[in-house]
Design an enzyme around this catalytic site. Structure first.
Site, PDB file in Angstrom:
ATOM      1  CD  GLU A 196     -40.532 -23.435  36.770  1.00  0.00           C
ATOM      2  OE1 GLU A 196     -39.898 -22.375  36.637  1.00  0.00           O
ATOM      3  OE2 GLU A 196     -41.154 -23.740  37.815  1.00  0.00           O
ATOM      4  CG  ASP A 211     -51.641 -24.742  26.756  1.00  0.00           C
ATOM      5  OD1 ASP A 211     -51.264 -25.928  26.926  1.00  0.00           O
ATOM      6  OD2 ASP A 211     -52.642 -24.264  27.309  1.00  0.00           O
ATOM      7  CG  ASP A 255     -53.000 -24.829  37.689  1.00  0.00           C
ATOM      8  OD1 ASP A 255     -52.680 -24.216  38.723  1.00  0.00           O
ATOM      9  OD2 ASP A 255     -52.947 -24.309  36.558  1.00  0.00           O
ATOM     10  CB  THR A 271     -41.904 -22.987  43.333  1.00  0.00           C
ATOM     11  OG1 THR A 271     -43.015 -23.466  44.084  1.00  0.00           O
ATOM     12  CG2 THR A 271     -41.150 -24.162  42.730  1.00  0.00           C
ATOM     13  CD  GLU A 272     -42.883 -17.146  42.767  1.00  0.00           C
ATOM     14  OE1 GLU A 272     -42.961 -18.143  42.016  1.00  0.00           O
ATOM     15  OE2 GLU A 272     -42.263 -16.115  42.460  1.00  0.00           O
ATOM     16  CE1 TYR A 273     -48.997 -20.472  42.769  1.00  0.00           C
ATOM     17  CE2 TYR A 273     -50.465 -22.136  43.644  1.00  0.00           C
ATOM     18  CZ  TYR A 273     -50.266 -20.985  42.922  1.00  0.00           C
ATOM     19  OH  TYR A 273     -51.330 -20.342  42.352  1.00  0.00           O
ATOM     20  CD  GLU A 274     -40.527 -26.414  47.175  1.00  0.00           C
ATOM     21  OE1 GLU A 274     -40.306 -26.062  45.995  1.00  0.00           O
ATOM     22  OE2 GLU A 274     -39.806 -27.221  47.782  1.00  0.00           O
TER      23      GLU A 274
END
Ligand SMILES: C[S@@+](CC[C@H](N)C(=O)[O-])C[C@H]1O[C@@H](n2cnc3c(N)ncnc32)[C@H](O)[C@@H]1O
Length: 204
Positions: free
Chosen positions: A35, A87, A109, A183-186
């Site tokens: 991931e 990165d 992002d 996910t957290e953002y989802e």
């Protein structure tokens, strides 16, 4: 993702150092999922718990954020996950060519300003990195709430010759909802009423 500098960050990283790697050793008898941009790690930790026979590697460039993910793995005593502070653009120096089975890109992002398109993790230069490390029957699984990033990504994958499959603009009302791990953002964006988009981009 902005993160406040973690108090005692260095000590906390040291306490979970067994979960970190700089050059991962992949077990060729096991499937490896990577991931990229794991954030606080909810998604990859739940995957690792659900599938103990699969190897997971989570990459994140912000150390204070990935620390939280590694602490969760440590609390759960997971044996099949490692973390890398790195990165995405440097992954060809870390992984052998064609050694990774699958890549997850979750809520990358969006970099909405036109001039910033080269920073998006689905820009062609990043796709070259992923193609280099993925096996020939490998694939990328990509989720986002961001319509602009999704359209950009569809274009980039298509122009770069990836085989797109199972494209949906409403993941949570699709056949893939059943096995979906949020996910957290989802969780955050879907609770606010945003549709989640998903695609699979296969090397062949
Ligand atoms: C919007 S957050 C999403 C986090 C998580 N995937 C989720 O869905 O909840 C994007 C994450 O990707 C990380 N990231 C962005 N560009 C990266 C890069 N080039 N290499 C590694 N991580 C990156 C950021 O630091 C951030 O934690």
């Amino acid at each position: 993702m902005r993160a406040r500098k973690k108090k005692h960050g260095a000590e906390r990283l040291e306490a979970v150092s067994k979960y970190f790697t700089t050059i991962p050793e992949l077990d060729s008898n096991k499937v490896t999922y990577l991931e990229i941009g794991c954030g606080k790690g909810k998604f990859i930790i739940e995957n690792a718990e659900r599938n103990p026979d699969i190897n997971y590697i989570a990459v994140e460039k912000v150390s204070d954020v990935i620390l939280l993910a590694a602490e969760k793995a440590n609390d759960r005593e997971l044996k099949n996950i490692k973390f890398m502070i790195c990165d995405a653009k440097g992954l060809t120096e870390v992984f052998l060519p064609h050694s990774v089975d699958y890549i997850y890109l979750n809520f990358s992002d969006p970099w909405p300003k036109a001039g910033h398109y080269k920073r998006r993790l689905t820009y062609k230069a990043f796709l070259d990195v992923y193609r280099h490390i993925l096996k020939e029957d490998g694939a990328i699984f990509f989720k986002t709430d961001n319509a602009g990033l999704f359209e950009f990504s569809l274009e980039q994958f298509t122009e770069d010759g990836w085989n797109l499959k199972n494209v949906t603009y409403d993941l949570h009302n699709s056949e893939f909802a059943k096995d979906n791990i949020m996910t957290e953002y989802e969780k955050n964006f879907s609770e606010k009423g945003f549709n989640i988009h998903r695609l699979e981009a296969w090397v062949k």
